[in-house]
Write a protein that holds these residues in place. Structure first.
Motif, short mmCIF file in Angstrom:
data_model
loop_
_atom_site.label_atom_id
_atom_site.label_comp_id
_atom_site.label_asym_id
_atom_site.label_seq_id
_atom_site.Cartn_x
_atom_site.Cartn_y
_atom_site.Cartn_z
N ALA A 153 0.71 -1.33 0.02
CA ALA A 153 -0.15 -0.06 0.12
C ALA A 153 0.83 1.32 -0.10
N ILE A 154 1.95 1.17 0.16
CA ILE A 154 3.04 2.27 0.45
C ILE A 154 4.34 1.94 -0.12
N THR A 155 5.08 2.91 -0.56
CA THR A 155 6.45 2.72 -0.89
C THR A 155 7.48 3.53 -0.07
N PHE A 156 8.82 3.19 -0.11
CA PHE A 156 9.79 3.91 0.51
C PHE A 156 9.85 5.52 0.26
N THR B 277 8.34 -1.83 -9.63
CA THR B 277 9.08 -2.22 -8.21
C THR B 277 8.75 -1.40 -7.06
N CYS B 278 8.19 -2.26 -6.09
CA CYS B 278 7.94 -1.36 -5.13
C CYS B 278 9.19 -1.47 -3.97
N ILE B 279 9.49 -0.53 -3.31
CA ILE B 279 10.51 -0.57 -2.23
C ILE B 279 9.55 -0.62 -1.09
N VAL B 280 9.46 -1.82 -0.44
CA VAL B 280 8.38 -2.11 0.49
C VAL B 280 9.08 -1.81 1.97
N ALA B 281 10.19 -1.78 2.22
CA ALA B 281 10.71 -1.53 3.65
C ALA B 281 12.18 -1.05 3.54
N SER B 282 12.55 -0.33 4.54
CA SER B 282 13.96 0.38 4.62
C SER B 282 14.25 0.19 6.18
N THR B 283 15.54 0.04 6.43
CA THR B 283 15.95 0.36 7.63
C THR B 283 15.65 1.56 8.27
N TYR B 284 15.97 2.60 7.38
CA TYR B 284 16.02 4.17 7.53
C TYR B 284 14.53 4.67 8.02
N CYS B 285 13.51 4.25 7.29
CA CYS B 285 12.18 4.54 7.96
C CYS B 285 11.71 3.94 9.12
N ASN B 286 12.34 2.53 9.36
CA ASN B 286 11.92 2.02 10.44
C ASN B 286 12.79 2.65 11.73
N SER B 287 13.46 3.47 11.43
CA SER B 287 14.44 3.89 12.58
C SER B 287 13.63 4.64 13.56
N TRP B 288 12.58 5.33 13.39
CA TRP B 288 11.85 5.89 14.38
C TRP B 288 10.80 5.21 14.80
N ALA C 128 -5.55 5.01 8.44
CA ALA C 128 -6.95 4.80 7.96
C ALA C 128 -6.79 4.72 6.34
N GLU C 129 -6.04 5.72 5.85
CA GLU C 129 -5.95 5.50 4.41
C GLU C 129 -5.37 4.37 3.77
N LEU C 130 -4.38 4.00 4.70
CA LEU C 130 -3.37 2.90 4.01
C LEU C 130 -4.20 1.61 4.38
N GLN C 131 -4.97 1.42 5.43
CA GLN C 131 -5.54 0.33 5.48
C GLN C 131 -6.78 0.18 4.58
N GLU C 132 -7.43 1.30 4.11
CA GLU C 132 -8.52 1.13 2.98
C GLU C 132 -7.84 0.71 1.72
N ARG C 133 -6.61 0.91 1.40
CA ARG C 133 -5.74 0.68 0.31
C ARG C 133 -5.64 -0.94 0.35
N VAL C 134 -5.27 -1.31 1.68
CA VAL C 134 -4.85 -2.76 1.80
C VAL C 134 -6.32 -3.53 1.45
N LYS C 135 -7.33 -2.76 2.16
CA LYS C 135 -8.59 -3.65 1.85
C LYS C 135 -9.04 -3.91 0.55
N ASN C 136 -8.99 -2.68 -0.31
CA ASN C 136 -9.39 -2.61 -1.62
C ASN C 136 -8.12 -3.16 -2.60
N LYS C 137 -7.22 -3.66 -1.88
CA LYS C 137 -5.88 -4.20 -2.62
C LYS C 137 -5.42 -3.06 -3.57
N VAL C 138 -5.32 -1.87 -3.30
CA VAL C 138 -4.75 -0.76 -4.15
C VAL C 138 -3.40 -0.62 -3.82
N ALA C 139 -2.52 -0.80 -4.99
CA ALA C 139 -1.12 -1.11 -5.08
C ALA C 139 -0.39 0.45 -4.94
N ALA C 140 0.50 0.81 -4.38
CA ALA C 140 1.30 1.90 -4.29
C ALA C 140 1.72 2.12 -5.63
#
Lengths: 253, 412
Positions: B219-222, B293-304, B250-262
């Motif tokens: 639902a979201i990219t890096f 290609t979706c960058i789905v996760a990163s160490t950097y954004c997880n750092s907070w 809430a917006e992202l969960q709505e995307r997940v529910k509707n299988k909306v790809a980032a």
């Protein structure tokens, strides 16, 4: 008219075109400097390569730095993918490809089935690339194509310690001042390239050496064998293996 | 052949811009009128203590990233170089100091009326990230004759032992007295608990937002994450951050529910390790999207993500949260952490950014990429660049590398 397929490799220095038949055999090829107008030169080299070939080109794949500038290509693939394909089709063995291009150096690993396993490009530095050789050749005022012959007669070789092309030129100047014979200097220049390349990765028992600097029996080919500890294979026409790989993709897509 | 951007925009971005603007105007007002005290804080520094003591908190690293994203860093780095800050050290530091020396800030363009960064009353650091933050703050401390206080966190930490906690917690407690003197306000433990509870809530919501990327398609990219992490960094400990991430989630969960790809027609999923190349975010977003290609996760954004926060045990839990961060840890921990992330986010490949002036965020120099690929079978690519200094980045070379890497992953 028989079906044919074209591979166009728009490299930093040269544009190469290979035409193959539906069995993958090379019908013709042409090479021209890339220049400023990628598409125009690609058209010219394509026309040159297809001239005299009794066939209709059914597919065109472009590759190389200018691969996306070629509007008449049906699709494009990176030079890493095309180089792997071209080399594997020629030798059919597991190998590490060393491609020394005008702008960069690449190491590509191919498995026994021709599948690309891994690749690496040089870091953001000219060391180990064709640009390094070109720059140094310019500094010592000797055409690149004469360097190998000169190095063949060396009795010794200088050691160049710097990564940096500009600093290397300064080092060479010191050797020139010390009246070191030219062949020994040129041999040292090739050694520097072979060392930089061999530091990039580890190598399979076989290395396929491609690019404009690759030549069977050349000083650089021998040095690459020494530095990597691998057997070095040089394609029949090492400058066009990437374009050949692109042509194969054009046929098989 | 132009590459078409196929990244889906996030509607909550408008609200984020509003609260970020409010943050900067509030700081500007405080610095101008001196009605409220201002503290500068490193991005994973003791923000909660500062907020609890009544300071408005400004984060120079956020300014550094803005200098990078606006591609103005290169205009300023040379000014810092001239006075002895090497081009080889943190380009956040050199571009920020250079911008100060030149008397400019990208905040002026983004927020009309703001002419300079807010001058603080105190600078508070934590060296959990690197030593450069201390050097950076020390420059301003000398320049403005202001106190520079903070925490020196041990580095290359394996297990978080009680000795580490006691050390860092003790250093945090030692900040109270000087902060009381500077703020003229008595430390209030209940206020710290309140602020910490808000930070904890922010962190939980931010993590939930990031983890919506674990679904296929993501639902979201890096590239969204690097923008939307703003409030998690600069507004943590505040109600605005909590409200914002409720909205985003809430917006992202709505995307997940509707299988909306980032990223439309997502085919390849990649993990990004290292700093963003701020000045190239737009281009990289378009490039990866064009490669489906979706960058789905990163160490950097997880750092907070500071899950250890516990309002009932504020100092020890802050010590734990700010010490258990990825950047503080041993390579063994980092490898375990990333392996877990690759599984959680179903990654096909890993892109490492070797950032020339940020060695602590470049996990490419001691064999981690090679060891992890051998262990997990997931291929990796290393691109050379920098967080801010685009003179250290070769666009064409990086592009060829990325395209060839994705071509290879797509063939698997």
């Amino acid at each position: 008219m028989k079906p044919t397929y074209a591979g166009l490799d728009i490299g930093a220095c040269y544009t190469k075109c290979v035409i193959i038949d539906d069995q993958g055999a090379i019908e013709s090829l042409a090479v021209t400097p890339t220049g400023f107008d990628f598409e125009e030169n690609a058209k010219k080299v394509f026309e040159k390569a297809t001239k005299g070939v009794d066939g209709r080109v059914l597919g065109i794949c472009s590759t190389g730095y200018g691969r996306k500038n070629i509007g008449f290509a049906h699709f494009n693939k990176t030079e890493i993918t095309c180089q792997s394909m071209g080399c594997f089709r020629e030798f059919g063995v597991e190998a590490t490809i060393i491609d020394i291009g005008g702008q960069d150096a690449k190491i590509i690993k191919v498995d026994p089935e021709g599948k690309r396993l891994d690749f690496k490009m040089n870091r953001k530095c000219a060391a180990g690339t064709g640009a390094f050789i070109e720059e140094i050749a310019f500094k010592i005022r000797i055409p690149v194509e004469e360097l190998d012959e000169i190095a063949q007669s060396a009795t010794d070789e200088i050691t160049l310690g710097s990564f940096c092309t500009v600093f290397t030129a300064t080092e060479i100047l010191a050797h020139v001042r010390a009246q070191v014979p030219l062949p020994n200097i040129v041999r040292g220049i090739f050694r520097s390239v072979a060392k930089r390349i061999s530091e990039m990765d580890y190598f399979s028992t076989r290395v396929i050496f491609t690019g404009g600097l690759a030549k069977q029996g050349s000083v650089l080919s021998k040095m690459i064998a020494e530095e990597t500890g691998s057997e070095v294979l040089v394609p029949r026409n090492p400058q066009i293996t990437c374009a050949y790989g692109a042509a194969i993709y054009a046929k098989e897509s | 052949m132009a590459e078409e951007t196929k990244r889906k925009e996030i509607a909550a971005a408008k609200e984020m811009k509003r609260i970020m603007a409010q943050h900067f105007y509030e700081l500007d007002e405080a610095a101008k009128t001196r009605k409220r005290k201002v503290a500068w804080c490193t991005s994973v520094g003791p923000a909660e203590i500062l907020r609890a003591m009544g300071f408005l908190v400004y984060y120079p690293e956020n300014h550094g990233a803005t200098l990078g994203a606006t591609r103005t860093a290169m205009n300023y780095i040379p000014y810092a170089n001239r006075i002895g800050y090497s081009p080889d050290i943190c380009s956040y530091t050199t571009s920020d100091i250079g911008a100060y020396l030149k008397g400019e800030t990208p905040l002026s363009k983004a927020y009309p009326g703001i002419t300079c960064v807010p001058k603080p009353d105190v600078l508070a650091y934590n060296t959990n990230q690197c030593r450069d933050v201390l050097d950076w703050f020390s420059f301003y401390g000398r320049e403005w004759k202001l106190p520079v206080i903070g925490i020196s966190t041990p580095r290359s930490v394996g297990e978080i032992t009680k000795e580490y906690i006691a050390d860092v917690s003790g250093q945090m407690k030692a900040l109270i007295k000087p902060l009381e003197e500077i703020s003229g306000r008595k430390f209030d433990r209940d206020e710290l608990k309140r602020v910490l509870a808000l930070s904890l809530e922010t962190t939980k919501l931010w993590k939930a937002c990031l983890f919506t990327a674990s679904t296929i398609p993501s639902a979201i990219t890096f590239f969204d994450m690097t923008i939307h992490m703003g409030p998690a960094v600069v507004l943590r400990g505040q109600e605005e951050a909590v409200a914002y991430y409720q909205l985003l989630l809430a917006e992202l969960q709505e995307r997940v529910k509707n299988k909306v790809a980032a990223v439309e027609e997502e085919k390849v999923r990649v993990y990004w390790e290292g700093m963003p190349i701020w000045g190239k975010l737009r281009e990289h977003s378009a490039l990866f999207a064009s490669l489906q290609t979706c960058i789905v996760a990163s160490t950097y954004c997880n750092s907070w993500i500071f899950e250890a926060f516990d309002p009932d045990d504020p100092f020890d839990s802050m010590a734990r949260a700010y010490t258990e961060l990825f950047i503080v840890r041993t390579d063994e921990f980092k490898e375990r952490y990333m392996t877990e992330m690759f599984k959680t986010f179903s990654c096909d490949g890993i892109v490492y950014h070797d950032s020339k002036t940020c060695p602590n965020n470049s996990n490419t120099r001691y064999g981690i990429p090679q060891r992890l690929t051998k262990k997990t079978g997931i291929p990796h690519l290393i691109i050379q660049g920098d967080l801010n200094d685009l003179r250290l980045f070769s666009e064409e070379q990086a592009k060829t590398n990325i395209e060839a890497f994705i071509e290879g992953l797509a063939e698997k």
